[in-house]
Design a protein around this motif. Structure first.
Motif, mmCIF file in Angstrom:
data_model
loop_
_atom_site.group_PDB
_atom_site.id
_atom_site.type_symbol
_atom_site.label_atom_id
_atom_site.label_comp_id
_atom_site.label_asym_id
_atom_site.label_seq_id
_atom_site.Cartn_x
_atom_site.Cartn_y
_atom_site.Cartn_z
ATOM 1 N N ARG A 159 1.017 -1.244 -0.102
ATOM 2 C CA ARG A 159 -0.006 -0.216 -0.067
ATOM 3 C C ARG A 159 0.936 1.196 -0.190
ATOM 4 N NH1 ARG A 159 -5.055 -0.745 -1.498
ATOM 5 N NH2 ARG A 159 -6.543 -1.378 0.027
ATOM 6 N N LEU A 160 1.957 1.219 0.880
ATOM 7 C CA LEU A 160 2.923 2.472 1.018
ATOM 8 C C LEU A 160 3.477 2.548 -0.435
ATOM 9 C CD1 LEU A 160 4.411 1.958 4.600
ATOM 10 C CD2 LEU A 160 2.585 3.409 3.587
ATOM 11 N N VAL A 161 4.087 1.431 -1.012
ATOM 12 C CA VAL A 161 4.628 1.669 -2.232
ATOM 13 C C VAL A 161 3.890 2.008 -3.462
ATOM 14 C CG1 VAL A 161 6.405 0.626 -3.897
ATOM 15 C CG2 VAL A 161 6.858 0.334 -1.295
ATOM 16 N N LEU A 162 3.028 1.294 -3.793
ATOM 17 C CA LEU A 162 1.948 1.572 -5.080
ATOM 18 C C LEU A 162 0.451 1.710 -4.381
ATOM 19 C CD1 LEU A 162 3.311 -1.549 -7.161
ATOM 20 C CD2 LEU A 162 3.853 0.904 -7.433
ATOM 21 N N PRO A 163 0.293 2.773 -3.806
ATOM 22 C CA PRO A 163 -1.231 2.890 -3.360
ATOM 23 C C PRO A 163 -2.340 2.861 -4.263
ATOM 24 C CG PRO A 163 0.027 5.054 -3.697
ATOM 25 C CD PRO A 163 1.013 3.953 -3.696
ATOM 26 N N GLU A 164 -2.050 2.840 -5.437
ATOM 27 C CA GLU A 164 -3.073 2.679 -6.713
ATOM 28 C C GLU A 164 -3.367 1.316 -7.053
ATOM 29 O OE1 GLU A 164 -5.091 5.267 -7.264
ATOM 30 O OE2 GLU A 164 -3.575 6.630 -5.795
ATOM 31 N N ALA A 165 -2.294 0.265 -6.501
ATOM 32 C CA ALA A 165 -2.451 -1.074 -7.067
ATOM 33 C C ALA A 165 -3.611 -1.726 -6.505
ATOM 34 C CB ALA A 165 -1.269 -1.820 -6.659
ATOM 35 N N ALA A 325 4.953 5.014 -13.236
ATOM 36 C CA ALA A 325 4.542 5.893 -12.279
ATOM 37 C C ALA A 325 5.599 5.885 -11.207
ATOM 38 C CB ALA A 325 3.278 5.477 -11.531
ATOM 39 N N PRO A 326 6.049 7.020 -10.640
ATOM 40 C CA PRO A 326 7.164 7.155 -9.820
ATOM 41 C C PRO A 326 6.552 6.543 -8.405
ATOM 42 C CG PRO A 326 6.068 9.434 -10.195
ATOM 43 C CD PRO A 326 5.727 8.446 -11.260
ATOM 44 N N LEU A 327 7.469 6.419 -7.545
ATOM 45 C CA LEU A 327 6.989 5.844 -6.171
ATOM 46 C C LEU A 327 6.872 7.306 -5.383
ATOM 47 C CD1 LEU A 327 9.363 2.766 -5.451
ATOM 48 C CD2 LEU A 327 7.026 2.780 -6.777
ATOM 49 N N PRO A 328 5.933 7.070 -4.342
ATOM 50 C CA PRO A 328 5.811 8.133 -3.391
ATOM 51 C C PRO A 328 7.278 8.767 -2.878
ATOM 52 C CG PRO A 328 4.132 6.664 -2.745
ATOM 53 C CD PRO A 328 4.981 5.925 -3.950
ATOM 54 N N ASN A 329 7.402 9.988 -2.524
ATOM 55 C CA ASN A 329 8.649 10.593 -2.095
ATOM 56 C C ASN A 329 8.862 9.976 -0.574
ATOM 57 O OD1 ASN A 329 9.331 11.922 -4.394
ATOM 58 N ND2 ASN A 329 8.215 13.919 -3.598
ATOM 59 N N SER A 330 7.749 9.583 0.138
ATOM 60 C CA SER A 330 7.968 9.375 1.565
ATOM 61 C C SER A 330 8.987 7.972 1.454
ATOM 62 C CB SER A 330 6.583 8.945 2.087
ATOM 63 O OG SER A 330 5.732 8.070 1.461
ATOM 64 N N ILE A 331 8.847 7.169 0.450
ATOM 65 C CA ILE A 331 9.350 5.981 0.184
ATOM 66 C C ILE A 331 11.021 6.233 0.209
ATOM 67 C CG2 ILE A 331 10.064 3.718 -0.910
ATOM 68 C CD1 ILE A 331 7.297 3.801 0.231
#
Length: 342
Positions: A159-165, A325-331
């Motif tokens: 969920r953290l890495v790919l929230p849209e999956a 799609a880029p990963l979230p910056n928080s990662i």
């Protein structure tokens, strides 16, 4: 002068007797360890290496005061039982590394107090009947360190890495650990946090050996091509099939969808997986070694608790950089995630 010479001779005799006693004591303290791997491959090799290293650091060195007998049974339960029949009675502790090795040990010697078993790299020790629960004293002659991580941790990291999956796929074998893992995933999907996720499970009969793996991959290839257009992520399974380099390599070759790893090697060695949550196998081996030491030192089995190893997180940057799609910056700024660059 004569008296002094006699006194020196007397001291030398006392010293020789003392040293002889130490040597005899050391010899008496020599322990015998039987190691049975399900397969001579990752993730078992990591756990075995760290087990022996921890034992050496704590005073038991192979070839000196530790005798080690090693067998790899190539995922054949019958071979494991035959090894145990021949060797179990000659060893102080038996280390079973992997589900099939531990299943053989359970069939051979469960509840037999003559044999003390420490398992490692076992996905579902409760389901196999080795133990009744985690973080509780052993109720039989088995204790150890389970393989894998809680399913919640894996899905939460996804969920953290790919929230849209939303749609996932897992191609797995029919080994016992795979069946347990599929059940746990299905159970977790019923939880509110993951109710919008869907996992497509595809089972392939397990075939042992190098040629068996190649035949499994041939069966897997067309499944990957069918699934790729409709899934967001591929999950590597919790079995020997998924821990081989050719598994992630095949998916990476046939699909542009991200792969979520379940072992560190998939990311560290660049097999094709993009990110993952996985157990610390080095730590697992060291934890198992401390259990072996407790048994060497006479601790009763019911004083040693069965546990999980700790969870680790990782991302393979070169592969994730290729995603659409880029990963979230928080990662990228998290100090709890290892970033692999090779």
């Amino acid at each position: 002068m004569f008296k002094m010479r006699n006194f020196i001779v007397f001291l030398k005799c006392i010293l020789c007797l003392f040293l002889s006693g130490i040597a005899t004591h050391t010899l008496a303290e020599t322990k015998k360890l039987l190691i049975i791997d399900s397969e001579n491959a990752a993730p078992y090799t990591e756990a075995r290496a760290s087990l022996l290293l921890e034992l050496e650091e704590r005073g038991y060195k192979t070839g000196e005061n530790l005798e080690v007998s090693y067998y790899s049974i190539n995922n054949n339960k019958g071979t494991g039982i035959r090894v145990l029949r021949a060797e179990a009675g000659n060893h102080d502790v038996i280390f079973t590394n992997g589900t099939i090795a531990s299943l053989a040990a359970h069939t051979f010697g469960y509840a037999n107090p003559e044999h003390k078993f420490v398992y490692c790299s076992v996905t579902d020790p409760i389901g196999l009947g080795l133990i009744q629960s985690f973080n509780q004293p052993a109720n039989s002659n088995f204790t150890g360190v389970a393989y894998g991580i809680p399913v919640y941790e894996r899905l939460h990291f996804l969920r953290l890495v790919l929230p849209e999956a939303r749609t996932l796929a897992m191609i797995h074998s029919d080994l016992p650990q795979s069946k347990s893992y599929v059940k746990w995933l299905k159970d977790e999907l019923s939880m509110p946090e993951f109710k919008d996720l869907r996992i497509i499970f595809v089972e392939i009969p397990f075939l042992s050996g190098e040629h068996g793996s190649k035949r499994m991959i041939r069966q897997m290839e067309h499944k990957v091509q069918e699934l790729s257009p409709v899934v967001d992520v591929f999950l590597t399974p919790s079995d020997q099939f998924g821990t081989k380099p050719i598994y992630a390599e095949t998916i990476s070759k046939l699909s542009d969808k991200p792969i979520m790893a379940l072992t560190e090697q998939e990311l560290k060695l660049g097999w094709g997986s993009h990110f993952g949550a996985y157990p610390n196998q080095e730590n697992a081996g060291r934890m198992a070694a401390r259990m072996v030491l407790d048994l060497f030192n006479g601790s009763p089995m019911d004083k040693i608790e069965s546990v999980y190893s700790n969870v680790m997180y990782g991302i393979h940057k070169p592969y994730t950089d290729r995603l659409n799609a880029p990963l979230p910056n928080s990662i990228w700024v998290s100090n709890q995630i290892t970033v692999f660059h090779k």
